[in-house]
Structure formats: structure tokens, C-alpha cells
Scaffold this active site. Structure first.
Site, mmCIF file in Angstrom:
data_model
loop_
_atom_site.group_PDB
_atom_site.id
_atom_site.type_symbol
_atom_site.label_atom_id
_atom_site.label_comp_id
_atom_site.label_asym_id
_atom_site.label_seq_id
_atom_site.Cartn_x
_atom_site.Cartn_y
_atom_site.Cartn_z
ATOM 1 N N ASP A 34 0.918 -1.058 0.162
ATOM 2 C CA ASP A 34 -0.072 -0.081 0.086
ATOM 3 C C ASP A 34 0.972 1.095 0.097
ATOM 4 O OD1 ASP A 34 -1.736 2.070 0.497
ATOM 5 O OD2 ASP A 34 -2.924 1.223 2.196
ATOM 6 N N VAL A 35 0.802 1.835 -1.039
ATOM 7 C CA VAL A 35 1.809 3.191 -1.192
ATOM 8 C C VAL A 35 1.302 4.358 -0.102
ATOM 9 C CG1 VAL A 35 2.417 2.628 -3.538
ATOM 10 C CG2 VAL A 35 0.517 4.165 -3.148
ATOM 11 N N ASN A 78 2.384 5.878 -10.357
ATOM 12 C CA ASN A 78 1.246 6.081 -11.034
ATOM 13 C C ASN A 78 -0.082 5.549 -10.223
ATOM 14 O OD1 ASN A 78 -0.312 5.216 -13.662
ATOM 15 N ND2 ASN A 78 -0.252 3.153 -12.633
ATOM 16 N N TYR A 80 -10.057 14.285 -4.741
ATOM 17 C CA TYR A 80 -9.240 13.841 -5.815
ATOM 18 C C TYR A 80 -8.657 14.992 -6.315
ATOM 19 C CZ TYR A 80 -8.040 12.563 -10.241
ATOM 20 O OH TYR A 80 -7.202 12.055 -11.598
ATOM 21 N N LYS A 101 -4.559 15.673 -6.421
ATOM 22 C CA LYS A 101 -3.999 15.800 -7.564
ATOM 23 C C LYS A 101 -3.302 17.247 -7.838
ATOM 24 C CE LYS A 101 -4.058 11.783 -9.440
ATOM 25 N NZ LYS A 101 -2.961 11.026 -9.999
#
Length: 244
Positions: free
Chosen positions: A63-64, A90, A155, A159
Site C-alpha cells: 500500500d503506497v 502511477n 481527488y 492531484k
């Protein structure tokens, strides 16, 4: 950078765009470390495909969004291949979060995966690359961070942070490690999008169509292979959506 014999880590590389980009890098002779969280079968198939191309390959479940997960990926890559030359941050999540139904958990999960994960990657892999005296990191942002649409607030906050993250680490890790970002537009639509929605997105794109994962792959190859004089850049690959 010559990719022949280099080692590339692709987070979220078992499927969709990450898998396509990883395939192109393997075709250029790079060893591929595929990170996945739940896509075990896809990761296994990816390793088989990359190995068939004649390169080394390894799948690492992690899990990053947690430091120990990113360290697991890094350490496994170093143990198998001796070091990491390229990191493609990614891994990402994308789901609707209407404002009236928004929860704190929605925000926390978006920030953890979409921003903290790349932050940990830039930091922990970046230090490793700096110590080796070379490296390339490519982050994935989004074309719409400057023109966000509704129902995806967490989100876009995450981002949007990728843009600043990229510029910060480009300076922190210079001159030995180059850090850039790609801001995709409509490349590969989510499986739950209706054809009507897809047609509307294509119509709103100046080039009049949906992009292909190959568009992202070629941009990654440019940043990794074709130039050593670009860092801190955010490159839109969006069919013109940014200027529409």
C-alpha cells in the site's frame, strides 16, 4: 538515460495505463518492478509478460499510502536488481464524492493514495537515487487541477498537490535526480462510464477523441530516455482540454 538494463518501479503497474507504460519500458530493455495492492492476478500476468520480453521482473504487494509499503517496494527492488533508476508514481484512486455526501474518510483516502503515496515515493526513492548519483521520477497529475469539475473535490485537492510536489522535489533532488509530472486528460475512461458520457468527453476535447495509454507511454519515454535537461515540468497530455 539508457533503459537497457535499468530498473524501473511502476506503482499501480499491474493494470490499465500503468501496465501499458510498464510494457513499453520493458520493451526498451528495462527491468520492471510492478507494485500492486489488490490486483494480484494481473500483477502475476504482468511479470510473466515482462519476463517473456527478456527482462527481469518482480511484483511487490504494498500500500503506497504508508511509509512501510513504499519502503517494501524500494527494498525489494534494490535486493533483486541492485538499485532503482526510474520511479513512475502511477498508483491512484478516482471515485465520485458529491459534496452533500462527502465524508472525512473520502478526503483522507484520496490524500493518502493520490498525494502522500507519491510524496513518499519521491522522498524515499529520491534519496536512494541521489545517493547513487542518478535517477528519474515521473508523477501523474491531472489536466483538470486548474479547471476542476464538480463531485471530485478530494481527488482534485490531492492531484493539485502533485504539481507542487513535483516542483519541490525537482529542486530538493537536483542536480542528480530529475522529477517531472504528466497531466493526463481523457486517456482511458473508467469502466462504469456510459457511452453517452464518453462521447460527451470526446466532444469537449479539441482533438475530438479519447486518448490512448500509448500517449502517456511516449511521454514517459521522452522524460526518461530523450532528455536530461527537463525537471520540475508538468506536461499536459490531454488532447487540448487545458486550452478548451
Amino acid at each position: 538515460m539508457d533503459l537497457q538494463g535499468a530498473t524501473v518501479v511502476v506503482t499501480g503497474g499491474a493494470r490499465r495505463v500503468g501496465r501499458h507504460v510498464a510494457t513499453r519500458l520493458a520493451e526498451r530493455g528495462a527491468n520492471i518492478v510492478v507494485n500492486y495492492r489488490t490486483s494480484a492476478e494481473e500483477a502475476r500476468e504482468a511479470v510473466q509478460d515482462f519476463t517473456a520480453l527478456g527482462v527481469g521482473s518482480l511484483a511487490v504487494q504494498a500500500d503506497v499510502s504508508a511509509r512501510e509499503g513504499v519502503e517494501r517496494i524500494r527494498d525489494a527492488a534494490i535486493e533483486r536488481f541492485g538499485g532503482v533508476d526510474v520511479l513512475l508514481n502511477n498508483a491512484s484512486i478516482y471515485f465520485e464524492t458529491p459534496l452533500d455526501d462527502l465524508t472525512e474518510a473520502d478526503f483522507d483516502r484520496n490524500i493518502a493514495v493520490n498525494l502522500k503515496g507519491p510524496y513518499l515515493g519521491c522522498w524515499l526513492f529520491g534519496l536512494h537515487m541521489r545517493d547513487r548519483g542518478r535517477g528519474k521520477i515521473v508523477n501523474i497529475a491531472d489536466w483538470a487541477v486548474d479547471r476542476p469539475y464538480v463531485n471530485y473535490a478530494p481527488y482534485f485537492v490531492a492531484k493539485g498537490g502533485i504539481v507542487t510536489l513535483t516542483r519541490v522535489f525537482a529542486k530538493e533532488l537536483a542536480p542528480t535526480v530529475m522529477v517531472n509530472a504528466i497531466a493526463p486528460g481523457p486517456i482511458l475512461m473508467p469502466a462504469d462510464f456510459s457511452q453517452e458520457t464518453i462521447d460527451a468527453v470526446a466532444a469537449a476535447t479539441p482533438l475530438g477523441r479519447i486518448g490512448h495509454p500509448e500517449d502517456i507511454a511516449q511521454t514517459v519515454l521522452y522524460l526518461v530516455e530523450s532528455t536530461d535537461f527537463v525537471t520540475g515540468a508538468v506536461i499536459p497530455v490531454d488532447g487540448g482540454r487545458t486550452v478548451s
